[in-house]
Design a protein around this motif. Structure first.
Motif, PDB file in Angstrom:
ATOM      1  N   LYS A 635      47.931  42.048  40.111  1.00 44.23           N
ATOM      2  CA  LYS A 635      47.476  40.561  40.107  1.00 44.23           C
ATOM      3  C   LYS A 635      48.311  39.911  41.330  1.00 44.23           C
ATOM      4  O   LYS A 635      47.958  38.494  41.284  1.00 44.23           O
ATOM      5  CB  LYS A 635      47.595  39.924  38.892  1.00 44.23           C
ATOM      6  CG  LYS A 635      46.633  40.527  37.759  1.00 44.23           C
ATOM      7  CD  LYS A 635      46.965  39.880  36.373  1.00 44.23           C
ATOM      8  CE  LYS A 635      46.087  40.523  35.509  1.00 44.23           C
ATOM      9  NZ  LYS A 635      46.367  40.097  34.159  1.00 44.23           N
ATOM     10  N   SER A 637      49.362  38.118  44.511  1.00 47.42           N
ATOM     11  CA  SER A 637      48.656  37.638  45.684  1.00 47.42           C
ATOM     12  C   SER A 637      48.920  38.431  47.088  1.00 47.42           C
ATOM     13  O   SER A 637      47.912  38.503  47.761  1.00 47.42           O
ATOM     14  CB  SER A 637      48.918  36.169  45.990  1.00 47.42           C
ATOM     15  OG  SER A 637      50.449  36.011  46.284  1.00 47.42           O
ATOM     16  N   LYS A 640      45.820  41.310  47.359  1.00 51.00           N
ATOM     17  CA  LYS A 640      44.361  40.986  47.176  1.00 51.00           C
ATOM     18  C   LYS A 640      43.226  42.021  48.321  1.00 51.00           C
ATOM     19  O   LYS A 640      44.086  42.748  48.997  1.00 51.00           O
ATOM     20  CB  LYS A 640      44.139  39.627  47.760  1.00 51.00           C
ATOM     21  CG  LYS A 640      44.300  39.222  49.157  1.00 51.00           C
ATOM     22  CD  LYS A 640      44.244  37.990  49.619  1.00 51.00           C
ATOM     23  CE  LYS A 640      44.344  37.647  51.000  1.00 51.00           C
ATOM     24  NZ  LYS A 640      44.286  36.287  51.302  1.00 51.00           N
ATOM     25  N   ASN A 665      39.902  36.242  39.463  1.00 51.42           N
ATOM     26  CA  ASN A 665      39.146  36.228  40.792  1.00 51.42           C
ATOM     27  C   ASN A 665      38.575  37.271  41.441  1.00 51.42           C
ATOM     28  O   ASN A 665      39.376  38.148  41.789  1.00 51.42           O
ATOM     29  CB  ASN A 665      39.786  35.374  41.848  1.00 51.42           C
ATOM     30  CG  ASN A 665      39.323  35.032  43.189  1.00 51.42           C
ATOM     31  OD1 ASN A 665      38.020  34.968  43.104  1.00 51.42           O
ATOM     32  ND2 ASN A 665      39.873  34.887  44.099  1.00 51.42           N
ATOM     33  N   HIS A 691      39.718  38.324  44.944  1.00 57.01           N
ATOM     34  CA  HIS A 691      41.025  39.185  44.913  1.00 57.01           C
ATOM     35  C   HIS A 691      40.640  40.618  44.666  1.00 57.01           C
ATOM     36  O   HIS A 691      41.062  41.395  45.174  1.00 57.01           O
ATOM     37  CB  HIS A 691      41.953  38.482  43.684  1.00 57.01           C
ATOM     38  CG  HIS A 691      43.274  39.266  43.807  1.00 57.01           C
ATOM     39  ND1 HIS A 691      44.291  38.929  44.440  1.00 57.01           N
ATOM     40  CD2 HIS A 691      43.829  40.590  43.299  1.00 57.01           C
ATOM     41  CE1 HIS A 691      45.506  39.640  44.300  1.00 57.01           C
ATOM     42  NE2 HIS A 691      45.118  40.531  43.365  1.00 57.01           N
TER      43      HIS A 691
END
Length: 783
Positions: A635, A637, A640, A665, A691
């Motif tokens: 998760k 960032s 992604k 996302n 993501h």
């Protein structure tokens, strides 16, 4: 002029045709043999001086002008004249010959009387057997007249409409004009040329029939005849029902490799061996088929070799011809055509042998009304004998074309409804080439890929009928979905499955594709195989095999299963639904190098094992492990562009619902996504606005697209197709973050075959049995 069709009141009529019975043919052959014996006897008597040579008589002129006929008739007349002069010196056998010559006219009258009785009995037998056996009860002379697949006697609902769609060849077969009963009349002054032509055709048929009879006597070791005459007793059947499969032996063949023979009936098990014979008599193949085979299989034969088979085909045919069940899970796109050709040869050979046996028994019973038909049990509860299940329409078209080429010469292929067939099953995407798609995809999706279809095929001597009703068909070819729509489900008002009751050979090609379509349809079909029919369908029970009446047909069915890969689902079909008393032969070669060797991207590949107590708990334990231990770190960032590859659609729905619930996302691609959705997802990945990507194996199988913007891959479960692993890993090859790319694979002990396909059998076994749950591999290492 077109061919005349005659219909009886109350339904489709049948053309009445003048025919010679097989028994009459054999009697003539015996008379010729007896005459030859008498000739030799006369020559011996003349050498001893017991008889004197007589000059030829004028009666020779009746036999024609050929030198051979004159010589034979002269000697025969000399024998008769000498024996008459000898008086009481003749034996009882000689008296019979004298009587035979003197009573020639009476014999001709008697032949006509017997012929009338035979025809009457034949019609009665046809009525008893029903429309199901119309083609099998016709004589070879009728088959000659019906070269284009005459539709008379066929109980198709839209029979008249289908007759209009027949090819023009049906009216171009050159049949001579005949009267209503199909016979040709001669003038009183003598036989005209039409009658002479008919007799010439009959002589040709006579030779074929005699050759078939001799062939049958020579093939006492033919596995087909051995199998149909094998009678199981109730004790053996009960043992087969209760006993589990036992591994009897393991051996290795040069091409197929490691083979395992298993059976639950040790009494009648057959041990296959690789035959090296090249003569069709010893291979137990109909000469008619082997004459057409070289042109069909030309591209697969070795140059300059006298062998009509490739090495792979010879080993496959050796096992098929032994009538054992066969599981061959190593079919590749290079060998698909070889396998398809050889199993088509086997099933057509089986149908022709069965048809020949039924036809001869029909003629014998017709000429001997008082005979006990229990000695001639040669039929099933329904007519269809072979069921071929294929995934796509273009595959069916290839199978039918091979059968046509095997059965009929290229210069005289008379096939009904050929135009309609080409329109419905033809290449829908001809000319469209996708150079970026892999080679195996090009081969699999080379034409019409519709998966809802079915068709029946009926054989005759010189023609093939397509689109015949199932109960009048010899072979049924269909897709799992096409059969599912006919069979229906339990509780439906209209269910139809009687046509599956007497299947003797079941062929399933490309079973791995069935996994990508709907595996439930396959299991549903197998559940309805060999059930007791709801209707008799006009069957003559006095001709039905005893093991069919006892409900033991499933023990006599041969199953041929072909797949590109080995998986538990396919093996379960072999173990649960295949009960052949001859045994089961499985090909099981270890995977030396897995698909990990084709990974070109430098990335860390982590294989994480999930502890599972039972197969039933596997989905729950996998989902729990994924959501609690695998997903949280991703998760971040920085990670992604993560693709989550999910083989099962049920797992995909479960994970998708979880992502929606958690508000993550993500975007998704599955087999139900439309083109516009796919285009939006591609843009999301390139821009990095999503993501996660949820991606199903079924979509990748059918589309094989390349996605950009993928930096990390999580395999929720190892893919069914092992080469998908390297394809997905190579998607991140051109990204800027390739050096930081990661790949993680979740597996349990029930994924041993999938893991072996990725890392190889040896390393896969170590990973399954290892104490450690985590294994990390680097691209470029020895695997």
């Amino acid at each position: 002029m077109g061919r005349k069709r005659h219909f009886n009141r109350g339904g489709p009529g049948q053309k009445k045709k003048k025919r010679r019975n097989l028994v009459e043919v054999n009697e003539k052959a015996q008379k010729r043999i007896q005459r030859e014996k008498d000739r030799k006897k006369f020559l011996a008597l003349r050498a001893e001086g017991l008889v004197q040579t007589q000059r030829p008589t004028n009666s020779q002129e009746e036999f024609g002008s050929s030198s051979e006929s004159e010589a034979e008739t002269t000697v025969y007349d000399e024998l008769l004249s000498s024996l008459k002069e000898a008086g009481g010196q003749t034996s009882s056998g000689d008296s019979d010959i004298d009587d035979e010559s003197d009573g020639e006219e009476e014999e001709e009258i008697e032949d006509q009387r017997v012929e009338g009785e035979v025809e009457g009995r034949g019609d009665y037998a046809e009525r008893d057997a029903g429309e199901e056996m119309v083609d099998l009860e016709q004589s070879d002379e009728e088959d000659d007249d019906d070269e284009i697949g005459d539709e008379d006697g066929e109980s198709d609902e839209d029979g008249r409409e289908e007759q209009k769609s027949l090819e023009g060849g049906e009216d171009e077969d050159g049949d001579s004009d005949s009267d209503d009963d199909g016979s040709v009349k001669a003038d009183d002054g003598g036989r005209d040329w039409e009658v002479e032509q008919e007799e010439s055709d009959e002589d040709e048929v006579d030779e074929d029939e005699i050759a078939d009879e001799l062939e049958e006597k020579q093939n006492k070791k033919d596995p087909f005849f051995i199998r149909v005459h094998t009678d199981l007793d109730e004790k053996e059947v009960e043992e087969m029902k209760s006993r589990k499969l036992e591994k009897l032996s393991e051996f290795k063949w040069p091409v197929l490799g490691q083979l395992t023979l298993s059976s639950n009936c040790k009494t009648h098990v057959v041990h296959p061996y690789t035959s090296k014979e090249t003569e069709y008599q010893k291979l137990h193949i109909k000469k008619k088929l082997l004459d057409h085979w070289p042109s069909i299989n030309k591209e697969h034969q070795k140059d300059g070799s006298a062998d009509v088979f490739s090495p792979l085909q010879r080993e496959l045919f050796s096992s098929m011809n032994s009538y054992v069940d066969l599981l061959y899970p190593e079919v590749t796109h290079e060998t698909t055509d070889k396998v398809r050709n050889i199993y088509c040869l086997h099933v057509v050979n089986h149908i022709l042998k069965n048809r020949t046996a039924v036809h001869k028994h029909n003629n014998f019973l017709a000429s001997n009304p008082g005979s006990d038909s229990d000695d001639f049990r040669d039929q099933g509860l329904t007519r269809p004998k072979v069921l071929i299940v294929v995934p796509f329409r273009h595959t069916l078209m290839q199978v039918v074309n091979i059968i046509i080429d095997l059965l009929l010469p290229k210069d005289g292929q008379h096939v009904s409804h050929r135009k309609r067939f080409n329109q419905e099953f033809g290449d829908k995407y001809s000319g469209k080439i996708h150079p970026k798609k892999p080679e195996d995809w090009q081969k699999t999706f080379a034409g019409n890929i519709d998966d809802h279809f079915k068709i029946g095929l009926a054989f005759s001597k010189k023609s093939l009928r397509l689109y015949t009703p199932f109960y009048q068909s010899d072979i049924i070819i269909a897709s799992p979905l096409g059969l599912r729509t006919i069979i229906g489900s339990k509780g439906d008002k209209h269910q139809e499955f009687d046509f599956l009751s007497s299947i003797e050979i079941l062929v399933m090609e490309q079973m791995d594709v069935f996994l990508m379509q709907n595996w439930e349809h396959v299991l549903h079909l197998l559940d309805y195989m060999h059930l007791q029919p709801k209707d008799s369908h006009g069957v003559d029970f006095s001709r039905v095999k005893m093991w069919a009446l006892n409900g033991w047909t499933k023990f006599y069915r041969q199953s041929l299963l072909f797949s590109q890969l080995s998986c538990p689902e396919i093996k379960a079909v072999m173990n649960k639904y295949c009960r052949n008393f001859s045994g089961q032969l499985s090909v099981s070669n270890p995977t030396v190098d897995g698909s990990i060797c084709q990974v070109a991207t430098e990335l860390q590949q982590v294989f994480q094992r999930i502890k599972v107590d039972s197969f039933i708990n596997d989905p729950d334990e996998r989902f729990k492990h994924f959501t609690t231990k695998i997903l949280p770190p991703y998760k971040d960032s920085l990670l992604k562009g993560t693709m989550i590859f999910i083989p099962s659609y049920f797992d995909y729905v479960r994970v998708r619902n979880y992502f929606r619930k958690e508000g993550l996302n993500f975007c998704q691609i599955c087999e139900y996504s439309n083109p516009s959705e796919i285009s939006r997802v591609k843009q999301y990945l390139i821009k990095g606005s999503r993501h996660f990507l949820l991606y199903t194996e079924r979509y990748h199988f059918f589309q094989r697209i390349m996605l950009r913007g993928i930096h990390h891959v999580i395999f929720y479960q190892p893919p069914i197709y092992s080469h998908f692993y390297s394809e997905l890993c190579n998607m991140i090859q051109s990204t800027d973050a390739a050096s930081d790319a990661t790949c993680r694979v979740l597996y349990s002990k029930y994924d041993s075959q999938r893991i072996a396909g990725i890392v190889g059998s040896k390393r896969g076994a170590q990973m399954i049995s290892s104490v450690k749950d985590l294994h990390m591999l680097e691209s470029g290492e020895e695997t």
